[in-house]
Structure formats: C-alpha cells, structure tokens
Write an enzyme that holds these catalytic residues in place. Structure first.
Site, PDB file in Angstrom:
ATOM      1  N   LYS A  67      37.898  57.556  35.958  1.00 47.84           N
ATOM      2  CA  LYS A  67      38.597  57.632  34.675  1.00 47.84           C
ATOM      3  C   LYS A  67      37.737  57.186  33.491  1.00 47.84           C
ATOM      4  O   LYS A  67      37.947  57.637  32.373  1.00 47.84           O
ATOM      5  CB  LYS A  67      39.883  56.805  34.732  1.00 47.84           C
ATOM      6  N   ASP A 107      48.431  58.864  31.570  1.00 50.03           N
ATOM      7  CA  ASP A 107      48.915  57.698  32.316  1.00 50.03           C
ATOM      8  C   ASP A 107      49.864  56.848  31.474  1.00 50.03           C
ATOM      9  O   ASP A 107      50.843  56.300  31.991  1.00 50.03           O
ATOM     10  CB  ASP A 107      47.744  56.820  32.770  1.00 50.03           C
ATOM     11  N   GLY A 133      41.025  50.215  34.566  1.00 46.63           N
ATOM     12  CA  GLY A 133      41.417  51.311  33.696  1.00 46.63           C
ATOM     13  C   GLY A 133      42.910  51.542  33.636  1.00 46.63           C
ATOM     14  O   GLY A 133      43.463  51.805  32.560  1.00 46.63           O
ATOM     15  N   ARG A 155      41.999  39.438  40.069  1.00 43.85           N
ATOM     16  CA  ARG A 155      41.270  38.790  41.169  1.00 43.85           C
ATOM     17  C   ARG A 155      39.960  38.179  40.678  1.00 43.85           C
ATOM     18  O   ARG A 155      39.509  37.162  41.203  1.00 43.85           O
ATOM     19  CB  ARG A 155      41.008  39.815  42.278  1.00 43.85           C
ATOM     20  N   TYR A 224      51.086  53.678  45.761  1.00 46.03           N
ATOM     21  CA  TYR A 224      52.229  54.317  46.417  1.00 46.03           C
ATOM     22  C   TYR A 224      51.953  54.709  47.867  1.00 46.03           C
ATOM     23  O   TYR A 224      52.785  55.361  48.509  1.00 46.03           O
ATOM     24  CB  TYR A 224      52.700  55.548  45.629  1.00 46.03           C
TER      25      TYR A 224
END
Length: 286
Positions: A67, A107, A133, A155, A224
């Site tokens: 991206k 998005d 992103g 993280r 997902y």
C-alpha cells in the site's frame, strides 16, 4: 477487448476480493475478469511496467505489503491517499489516447461505512491497535466520524511513522503506547479498530478476558482469516458489538467497483447484496 482487474499482495491466496468483485460485475452485466496476483514489494515495479503495456486494465486492488510501495508506481495520487501516503486502489483513465494510472484510498470509506453500519456514534473515544498503513486509514476514518484524538497501541513504538504522519496531516492528536498497556483503555473505548495481523492480538484478548468487565463498545477487527479471532470472541462475550474485517473489505470493494466499472450510480443496493452473498455477509439496504 477483454477488461481486466486484479488484487495484488503477498501472500494473496486467502483474499476474498475476487469473490466480491466478480459478484458485482456479474450483477452489473459487465465482463471484467478479476484475479489475485501474488507480488512482493521487490517485484512490484516490474509487474506495474507490464500492466502499463497491456490494454484492457480497469483497476487494481492493493493489499499488504504494497500500500505504500504503490505510491511510486502511479501517475497521480488523489484524495485521502495523498494525505495518508497509502494507496489501496489503482484505476486507469484514458486521456487523448494516453492511459494514466490513478492511486486512491477506499480503505477509509470502508472503515467509516462498516462502523456506521454497526451503529458506531459520532466523535467516539477511540483506540487503534497497530501503527501501519491500515492504522493510518483508521485515523482518517475516525476523523470523518468526528474524533479529534485517539489512543494507539503498537507492538513496536519505533515503527509508527505511517500512523503519526496521518495524524499530523489530519490534525488528530495521538497517544501512542505499547500493546502491553492496551487492555484497560481498550475495554473502555467507544470504538476499537484492530489493524493487527491474525493472532497478533491474542495476548490482548486474554488480558481483556481476565479483566472480567463488560466491553460495551464497537470492535472492528480488520483481520478476517481465521474468523472469529480470539479478540472478536472475547469482545462478543463481553457484550460488545463485533464488526468483522469482511465488512470493511466489502465497503472498500464497493468503492473500487464504482471506480473500475465507471458506473457509479449503478452500484446500488442490489449489487451490494450479491457482494454480501459472495462472502457470507448478511444482506443490507443502503
């Protein structure tokens, strides 16, 4: 001339984008083929060079890890994609016999529409999990929902350039902390957007479960596959509303279909319903 579109990413075999797009094109009666192409950042320039020379291309869906890399491979970047530096869509335009590649970002619309469909309110107290992103797109989506600040848990706090740049450009105030500190603020948020890879939030999910508290907010878990994630399962058990990443994928794909078909007004509720059918989402009227 046959018309073509594809989703690019690595890995890509799990992608549900082909099912979404092909269902839409069938409903619209448009003969656009749509395939998944596995390509790394290193090989992206070579692939884009080939595609530029092939007639019939209408669009490309762009997923991880491409991206940001796609920014340098298009002729023009438009809208929020320019603000964020994140491209998930490439469309092709013809101008006087010359074909141009246009980078954009659907998005953000995908996140906004998925959250609104789930009943998320305006100006939510928000948490973002992850700093890449997609997290940058989440910042823009929260801005559209009226939020002026957000807490971001990552993280690695040294790898937050994308989300920081997005917040700076959109005038959204961020509080960035480690994922180890996320449990209590996450439990108390109105909206939580997890942009972490599959299973990366399992530790947080266990911490949330150990709090033994209600989780009244809306969780959008972008991952997902596999589904449900442990985080989604814990959230639902705590009484919260869970929005699967497929909802975001659906709504960002709707915007891509509009761009690739060049038939914006025809991409209506009937088209969205067959897209839902293709990936096992409940139908809805928009």
């Amino acid at each position: 001339m046959s018309l073509r579109a594809a989703v690019l990413g690595h890995p890509i075999s799990h992608s549900k984008s082909p099912a979404l797009h092909l269902a839409a094109y069938s409903q619209l009666g448009i003969g656009i083929s749509y395939t998944a192409i596995d390509v790394t950042e290193l090989l992206l320039p070579s692939l884009m060079g080939q595609i530029r020379d092939q007639p019939g291309w209408r669009g490309l869906s762009v997923t991880m890890p491409l991206k940001t890399a796609m920014l340098g491979q298009v002729d023009e970047v438009r809208g929020v994609a320019r603000t964020l530096g994140v491209v998930n869509t490439v469309s092709f335009e013809e101008h006087g016999g010359t074909r141009r590649t246009i980078g954009s970002n659907t998005d953000v619309a995908g996140i906004v529409n998925a959250l609104q469909h789930a009943g998320a309110g305006a100006a939510p107290a928000a948490v973002i999990l992850g700093g890449g992103g997609t997290a940058a797109s989440a910042v823009a989506a929260l801005k559209d929902l009226g939020a002026s600040q957000a807490k971001v848990f990552v993280r690695d706090t040294s790898r937050t350039a994308d989300v920081r740049a997005a917040a700076d450009s959109l005038d959204v105030s961020l509080e960035i902390r480690t994922l180890a500190e996320a449990a209590r603020p996450t439990a108390e948020a109105d909206v939580v957007i997890s942009t972490l890879p599959p299973r990366a939030a399992d530790g947080l999910a266990a911490e949330l479960a150990s709090l033994k508290t209600s989780l009244p907010g809306v969780l959008l878990d972008v991952a997902y596959d596999p589904w449900p994630s442990l985080l989604a399962s814990v959230w639902q058990a705590g009484g919260g509303t869970v929005v699967p990443g497929l909802e975001m994928l659906l709504y960002q794909a709707v915007e891509q279909v509009r761009l690739f078909t060049r038939r914006d007004e025809d991409v209506n509720a009937a088209v969205i319903d067959v897209m839902c059918d293709a990936v096992g989402l409940p139908r809805r009227a928009l």
